[in-house]
Design an enzyme around this catalytic site. Structure first.
Site, PDB file in Angstrom:
ATOM      1  N   HIS A   1       7.971  -7.831   3.273  1.00 29.62           N
ATOM      2  CA  HIS A   1       6.395  -7.794   3.125  1.00 29.62           C
ATOM      3  C   HIS A   1       5.914  -8.828   2.270  1.00 29.62           C
ATOM      4  CE1 HIS A   1       3.099  -5.350   4.359  1.00 29.62           C
ATOM      5  NE2 HIS A   1       2.376  -5.115   3.256  1.00 29.62           N
TER       6      HIS A   1
ATOM      7  N   HIS B   1       0.680  -1.182   0.178  1.00 18.73           N
ATOM      8  CA  HIS B   1      -0.053  -0.219   0.025  1.00 18.73           C
ATOM      9  C   HIS B   1       0.884   1.236  -0.071  1.00 18.73           C
ATOM     10  CE1 HIS B   1      -3.508  -2.561   0.462  1.00 18.73           C
ATOM     11  NE2 HIS B   1      -3.112  -2.808   1.357  1.00 18.73           N
TER      12      HIS B   1
HETATM   13 FE   LIG Z   1      -0.448  -4.314   6.154  1.00 16.35          FE
HETATM   14 FE   LIG Z   2       0.493  -5.230   2.990  1.00 17.82          FE
END
Ligand SMILES: [Fe+2]
Ligand SMILES: [Fe+2]
Ligand SMILES: [Fe+2]
Ligand SMILES: [Fe+2]
Ligand SMILES: [Fe+2]
Ligand SMILES: [Fe+2]
Ligand SMILES: [Fe+2]
Ligand SMILES: [Fe+2]
Lengths: 261, 261, 261, 261
Positions: B154, B72
């Site tokens: 991530h 994001h």
């Molecule tokens: Fe997240």
């Molecule tokens: Fe994420």
């Protein structure tokens, strides 16, 4: 009559090392915790992919009450007729009705009836029917005839597992996640009385990459080339949870079990 | 000179509740643990999606040394120039070189230099370049000029995170996973001296579904209809890990922090 | 000197039936159209998956100038060293540099130099590097030394193929898509002079399901069970396009070829 | 009584330009071909995403008998009650039963009854139920009460569409694919008498990238940054097929229609 019970659930058994670890450690766990029921996810029990009748029989003989499966349920062809005739082994209930086997079962001990539901996520995994509606259908059905219900939700996305836990909170005894082979640190009893954990982890080689020999898994990801995978035999662990219950569809505790083999 | 250090890493801060929880609990954590460095994943800090310059500044003002991001990263347009000019905020290093921002940085305190690398998985997530080769490149580069390296990977798939942990074991101080918003129970120091955890979890509303109001998340999954999501404000927690180090690129411990807000 | 040329491009050759169909029909096509260059996608030439050195040699001997591949490039292990040593066979240029083989090549005939670029989509397919930047890099490089460039973009999503066609319009002679095994009806010369088609289709059994025996493919989709796939031998067709060019990097026509075998 | 009929099917109408193109060209097509039935996929009719009651009414007023949809069916909230009350607009039949609308309908003209089925692929698209079993169920049901059946299979993967064509061959009048927005060159009547095409294409701006302004689509793919998409207004085309039928569930021809607007 009391619905006091303890349910021992053990995560994806991976390969021969996972089976040996389970068989070696289960007697001690049973002696220590005296679980009313033992449920084991066995989708990786045969060489890392699927399960065979012989292995399933071996697990039942060792005291396992119910075996759940997942996306590798049908990897070994010889299991297909076994899934149809053996009531105590489950494939996800939200697979197609036409697929071999069943998705729910009930076992009885000490006058208590445990319903077990196996489900598959829809995100990043193929399942012929939708997770949430089929979970509702299976649970509504089993609630009429059982004292406790354990749901094994075999899924990749944490959103599906966390969401299903909340969705079923108060209606089943436990929602336990499997498939990622990594145990999560969020075991707890939700406010409605349902024991929950996002992933129980696996019973197998912690020294690999979710079961695979680490050199091979790393080589595949580093080079993006096709690599043949073998099951790791490094650093076996048993991973599971022990759910304590005090009344129908009501848990009082969930204890994480992470035992070196 | 000694490379003794403590690195506090805090998982995905979700929305205003996550920020308030972090700001309220961080001073106590700093006082108790005296971390040399504080690194925070902030990819969900702005209303659950992305981050703004104002929020990033607020985190830095609170004592955060480096902010990492994830899928994001670019959700809020106003962050784009900030990512280019502010050295202490990272987007995944294996995004395209042409994308705003950078993927590695170095911060210094008490004579110690910490390199931080942010990386994205390639499975179920879009990243312009490959995880493993870019991890190697970033680490090889930073090892020449830093005492410690922390990698925030991530990613969705546990295979990528576990594999990267093994791959970098002995070459970096810590590999910590983010993105699933659920903390895992596998924190440990790997044999080569690298602290590892598959997912640190999130700092935000445990009473939702990985950050989203649970009624909305359940409705979306149950009905398969488009539902507008809002950030939950139920039951805030701070989730992180504290990595202890005794020498260059060498951890001696990793302690999981799961604190109700 | 004139850059007048004709380029015959033939879509994914599938299995023994596809090879026999190509070998039987190619001489007639060559005699009729007198193509300057013949380029063939061979990613399914060996039993439906991958290609072997023997098959590649057979295609070259039959007059094929360049073989392109796709996601099945590395399915057969014996092709790996061949990909490194044989300049006229390509795997996608946006794979990792460390992967076997190359993604661009140049061939010369009648004083004309044709550059060929093989690329992979990033959507629904794994490719280590990004399609558009690597397409630009490959094309910029080849434009300095060639008269014509043909790009085979092996991709699932129509958006990536249509977008790449527009992106390269005016800079290359032709952008032809492969991978879906179904020919599209959108062949045309774009305004900038680049011949374009979203998918050329396959050279193989139209009586199957994109190459697979139709009973097996249908059984797999109908039952969601694992089914072993074999190559269909029903109703062979050759599918391709003939691109006519009048000057450097400039096409005047693209003719679709759909020939029963 | 004869079951002679002509069915005109028109692919995904994209945005205002697509609607205007359809409304301008449809009268001429009707005059020329005298179709018994006109079916239009309208999933992108409202600004590229979804459809509104006003637009649906406009299409019906122009002579459209049935509107089919796809993955964007529910994008516009105002269409939900309309889908429940209007029998002539369909969303995929293999969505959840609980989702708004229906997946099959029957229309009658000149004493002939046409059943229309809308279906969604399961690969790369979310649909709550499985394509093949639900296709069978819908077709078996409609065959008892209709003279002809047209199936619009809205899917990404060519394997699902080609496979469904073969699977239904001889049991329905036509299987036409939608969703990719690119017309395929494989229209034909299969041996059992079912007209088939993998994708009909779209009715909208051929000068964009499957409907989107090409500069925006290319920018998004080139930079991997979030870009706001608008519908292209460049180079409108109408794309469809005309199916000719001579008896119940039996086609004699399928003619591709590709008309500049
Ligand atoms: Fe997240
Ligand atoms: Fe994420
Ligand atoms: Fe598993
Ligand atoms: Fe699994
Ligand atoms: Fe192919
Ligand atoms: Fe392919
Ligand atoms: Fe569409
Ligand atoms: Fe669509």
């Amino acid at each position: 009559m009391s619905a006091d019970a303890k349910i021992l659930f053990i995560g994806d058994v991976v390969g021969g090392l996972g089976r040996r670890t389970l068989l070696r450690l289960l007697p001690g766990l049973v002696e220590r915790h005296r679980p009313t029921f033992v449920v084991v996810n066995g989708e990786n029990a045969a060489g890392g992919l699927g399960i065979t009748p012989k292995i399933a029989d071996e697990l039942f003989a060792a005291g396992v009450d119910v075996i759940t499966l997942g996306n590798h349920a049908y990897h070994r062809r010889e299991i297909l007729p076994y899934l149809d005739r053996e009531q105590r082994i489950l494939r996800p209930a939200n697979y197609l009705r036409s697929q071999p086997g069943r998705g729910t079962t009930t076992v009885e001990r000490d006058g208590l009836r445990l319903g077990v539901v196996n489900l598959s996520g829809n995100v990043f995994l193929q399942a012929g029917r939708a997770l949430f509606p089929e979970a509702d259908a299976a649970v509504n059905d089993l609630r009429r005839t059982t004292d406790h219900i354990l749901v094994d939700v075999h899924a990749e996305a944490t959103s599906e597992k966390v969401g299903l836990g909340w969705h079923l909170d108060g209606r089943v005894t436990a929602v336990v996640g499997t498939h990622t082979h990594v145990p999560t640190a969020d075991a707890r009893v939700l406010p409605g009385g349902t024991a929950y954990i996002t992933d129980v982890g696996m019973t197998g080689p912690r020294g690999g990459v979710i079961g695979v020999r680490k050199e091979q898994a790393i080589e595949a990801m580093r080079t993006q080339m096709p690599i043949r995978f073998e099951t790791s035999d490094d650093d076996p662990w048993l991973m599971g949870v022990l759910v304590s219950c005090d009344g129908p569809m009501h848990a009082t505790g969930i204890e994480q079990i992470l035992l070196p083999g």
